[in-house]
Write a protein that holds these residues in place. Sequence first.
Motif, PDB file in Angstrom:
ATOM      1  N   PHE A  67       3.406  -3.630  -7.818  1.00  0.00           N
ATOM      2  CA  PHE A  67       1.987  -3.911  -8.021  1.00  0.00           C
ATOM      3  C   PHE A  67       1.246  -2.750  -8.671  1.00  0.00           C
ATOM      4  O   PHE A  67       0.079  -2.875  -9.017  1.00  0.00           O
ATOM      5  CB  PHE A  67       1.304  -4.246  -6.698  1.00  0.00           C
ATOM      6  CG  PHE A  67       1.940  -5.390  -5.959  1.00  0.00           C
ATOM      7  CD1 PHE A  67       2.272  -6.556  -6.621  1.00  0.00           C
ATOM      8  CD2 PHE A  67       2.214  -5.306  -4.614  1.00  0.00           C
ATOM      9  CE1 PHE A  67       2.861  -7.618  -5.951  1.00  0.00           C
ATOM     10  CE2 PHE A  67       2.801  -6.354  -3.933  1.00  0.00           C
ATOM     11  CZ  PHE A  67       3.128  -7.513  -4.607  1.00  0.00           C
ATOM     12  N   GLY A  71       0.758  -6.698 -14.183  1.00  0.00           N
ATOM     13  CA  GLY A  71      -0.269  -7.722 -14.085  1.00  0.00           C
ATOM     14  C   GLY A  71       0.324  -9.003 -13.508  1.00  0.00           C
ATOM     15  O   GLY A  71       1.499  -9.054 -13.134  1.00  0.00           O
ATOM     16  N   LEU A  94      -0.917  -9.246  -5.218  1.00  0.00           N
ATOM     17  CA  LEU A  94      -1.556  -8.453  -6.273  1.00  0.00           C
ATOM     18  C   LEU A  94      -3.069  -8.638  -6.247  1.00  0.00           C
ATOM     19  O   LEU A  94      -3.815  -7.662  -6.410  1.00  0.00           O
ATOM     20  CB  LEU A  94      -0.994  -8.839  -7.646  1.00  0.00           C
ATOM     21  CG  LEU A  94      -1.528  -8.033  -8.831  1.00  0.00           C
ATOM     22  CD1 LEU A  94      -1.246  -6.542  -8.661  1.00  0.00           C
ATOM     23  CD2 LEU A  94      -0.929  -8.553 -10.126  1.00  0.00           C
ATOM     24  N   ALA A  95      -3.540  -9.847  -6.018  1.00  0.00           N
ATOM     25  CA  ALA A  95      -4.983 -10.089  -5.913  1.00  0.00           C
ATOM     26  C   ALA A  95      -5.575  -9.322  -4.733  1.00  0.00           C
ATOM     27  O   ALA A  95      -6.667  -8.748  -4.839  1.00  0.00           O
ATOM     28  CB  ALA A  95      -5.260 -11.582  -5.768  1.00  0.00           C
ATOM     29  N   LYS A  98      -5.690  -5.619  -5.708  1.00  0.00           N
ATOM     30  CA  LYS A  98      -6.767  -5.352  -6.677  1.00  0.00           C
ATOM     31  C   LYS A  98      -8.148  -5.454  -6.026  1.00  0.00           C
ATOM     32  O   LYS A  98      -9.059  -4.725  -6.382  1.00  0.00           O
ATOM     33  CB  LYS A  98      -6.661  -6.299  -7.859  1.00  0.00           C
ATOM     34  CG  LYS A  98      -5.500  -5.996  -8.775  1.00  0.00           C
ATOM     35  CD  LYS A  98      -5.518  -6.894  -9.994  1.00  0.00           C
ATOM     36  CE  LYS A  98      -4.370  -6.592 -10.903  1.00  0.00           C
ATOM     37  NZ  LYS A  98      -4.622  -5.503 -11.822  1.00  0.00           N
ATOM     38  N   TYR A 102      -5.118  -0.179  -2.635  1.00  0.00           N
ATOM     39  CA  TYR A 102      -3.677  -0.086  -2.424  1.00  0.00           C
ATOM     40  C   TYR A 102      -3.422   0.614  -1.093  1.00  0.00           C
ATOM     41  O   TYR A 102      -3.310   1.840  -1.032  1.00  0.00           O
ATOM     42  CB  TYR A 102      -3.075   0.702  -3.597  1.00  0.00           C
ATOM     43  CG  TYR A 102      -1.607   0.488  -3.818  1.00  0.00           C
ATOM     44  CD1 TYR A 102      -1.144  -0.607  -4.502  1.00  0.00           C
ATOM     45  CD2 TYR A 102      -0.685   1.401  -3.330  1.00  0.00           C
ATOM     46  CE1 TYR A 102       0.191  -0.801  -4.720  1.00  0.00           C
ATOM     47  CE2 TYR A 102       0.667   1.225  -3.534  1.00  0.00           C
ATOM     48  CZ  TYR A 102       1.099   0.115  -4.221  1.00  0.00           C
ATOM     49  OH  TYR A 102       2.435  -0.075  -4.424  1.00  0.00           O
ATOM     50  N   SER A 106      -4.250  -4.024   2.825  1.00  0.00           N
ATOM     51  CA  SER A 106      -4.297  -4.986   1.715  1.00  0.00           C
ATOM     52  C   SER A 106      -2.905  -5.525   1.396  1.00  0.00           C
ATOM     53  O   SER A 106      -2.771  -6.675   1.002  1.00  0.00           O
ATOM     54  CB  SER A 106      -4.915  -4.343   0.477  1.00  0.00           C
ATOM     55  OG  SER A 106      -4.092  -3.302  -0.008  1.00  0.00           O
TER      56      SER A 106
END
Length: 141
Positions: A67, A71, A94-95, A98, A102, A106
Amino acid sequence: MNLLPAIAGKPLEGQLEDVAPWQSSHWPRVVEYLTWAFVALGVMLRLGRYLLRFPLWGDECFLASNFIDRGFADLLGPLEYNMVAPPLYLWAELASVKAFGYNEWSLRLVAVICSVASLFVFRHLAGRLLSGTPLLLAVGI
């Protein structure tokens, strides 16, 4: 020999019902409360472990390394360190990274949401297939 005491000279034999708890008329309500108590316990245990913010395991770190500079489209190709995961899970991870940064929280957010949701899905499914004590045992286990 009758061991029950007599009240006003009459024995209690015919007045008391020998009914097991699971045969009483209140048992379905008790089962309902206990199954939801087990679901609540599962939610609390999962959220408690999530909030303790334990360090990441090796496989979590290997997956998380994908990640850093990829993308959403890049996650459809082969992952680093021979990791394998479903694309929708990778996109949700990944969402989350973002949106919230990090960190351990999350990176584990999608997994904890799915695990809490699975408790309710299992309770619903077990309720459609089972009733009474089998339902309670299935949800409890």
